[in-house]
Design a protein around this motif. Structure first.
Motif, short mmCIF file in Angstrom:
data_model
loop_
_atom_site.label_atom_id
_atom_site.label_comp_id
_atom_site.label_asym_id
_atom_site.label_seq_id
_atom_site.Cartn_x
_atom_site.Cartn_y
_atom_site.Cartn_z
N GLU A 146 -0.11 7.93 5.38
CA GLU A 146 0.02 6.49 5.12
C GLU A 146 1.06 5.89 6.07
OE1 GLU A 146 0.69 5.64 0.94
OE2 GLU A 146 -0.01 7.67 0.48
N GLU A 172 1.70 2.98 7.07
CA GLU A 172 2.33 1.74 6.61
C GLU A 172 3.53 2.01 5.72
OE1 GLU A 172 1.90 -1.62 7.19
OE2 GLU A 172 0.78 -0.85 8.89
N ARG A 200 7.12 2.29 7.56
CA ARG A 200 7.65 1.19 8.36
C ARG A 200 9.17 1.11 8.28
NH1 ARG A 200 4.32 -4.15 7.57
NH2 ARG A 200 5.22 -4.61 9.58
N ARG A 213 2.61 7.52 13.04
CA ARG A 213 2.41 6.11 13.36
C ARG A 213 1.25 5.87 14.31
NH1 ARG A 213 8.52 3.60 13.83
NH2 ARG A 213 8.92 3.64 11.58
N PRO A 218 -5.04 3.83 10.12
CA PRO A 218 -5.11 3.84 8.65
C PRO A 218 -6.55 4.04 8.19
CG PRO A 218 -4.40 1.68 9.47
CD PRO A 218 -4.60 2.58 10.65
N PRO A 254 -4.59 -0.10 13.74
CA PRO A 254 -3.68 -1.23 13.88
C PRO A 254 -3.59 -1.69 15.32
CG PRO A 254 -2.47 0.81 13.61
CD PRO A 254 -3.91 1.15 13.45
N PRO A 261 0.08 -8.82 13.30
CA PRO A 261 0.10 -7.67 12.42
C PRO A 261 1.00 -7.82 11.20
CG PRO A 261 0.37 -6.98 14.70
CD PRO A 261 0.42 -8.48 14.68
N TRP A 262 2.03 -8.68 11.27
CA TRP A 262 2.95 -8.78 10.14
C TRP A 262 2.51 -9.81 9.11
CZ3 TRP A 262 4.30 -9.79 15.18
CH2 TRP A 262 4.36 -11.10 15.55
N GLU A 285 0.08 -11.12 6.18
CA GLU A 285 -0.81 -10.50 5.21
C GLU A 285 -2.14 -11.20 5.20
OE1 GLU A 285 0.69 -9.86 1.35
OE2 GLU A 285 2.69 -9.38 2.07
#
Length: 117
Positions: free
Chosen positions: A30, A32, A35, A86, A90, A97, A112-113, A115
């Protein structure tokens, strides 16, 4: 006494890496979730260990350079593990990503940041 101090300091510094190493192992599938693991802090730690290793070697202080070399190797392994995690895509995300952002179904650019709705 110098050897005891050098190894004690190494063990304290080493244990600061343990939580990050555990997180990397636990969330290796995972990306994410990782981070919050700072690549900058890990890089600074590697440079610090390398610097102390060089100093210990140049001054022939084995009690200093041996733990520093061990710390550098372990920290580099942690950095490589984090980079490998990284770099994985995903699950369920075609193409993985992107640093440049993506387009939403309406055609709006999305970084990317942000939502997704």
């Amino acid at each position: 006494m110098t050897a005891v101090l050098a190894w004690s300091t190494f063990l304290i510094a080493f244990w600061t890496l343990v939580p990050q190493t555990i997180s990397i192992h636990r969330y290796r599938h995972e990306p994410e979730a990782l981070r919050g693991v700072s690549m900058l802090s890990l890089s600074v730690i590697v440079v610090d260990y390398i610097g102390w290793s060089a100093y210990g070697i140049l001054t022939a202080a084995w009690a200093l350079w041996i733990p520093s070399v061990i710390g550098a190797v372990l920290t580099i392994v942690t950095v490589v593990s984090l980079l490998r995690v990284r770099s994985r895509r995903p699950s369920g995300a075609p193409g993985g990503p992107s640093r440049r952002g993506t387009a939403t179904p309406t055609g709006e650019a999305q970084t990317p940041w942000e939502e997704q709705p």
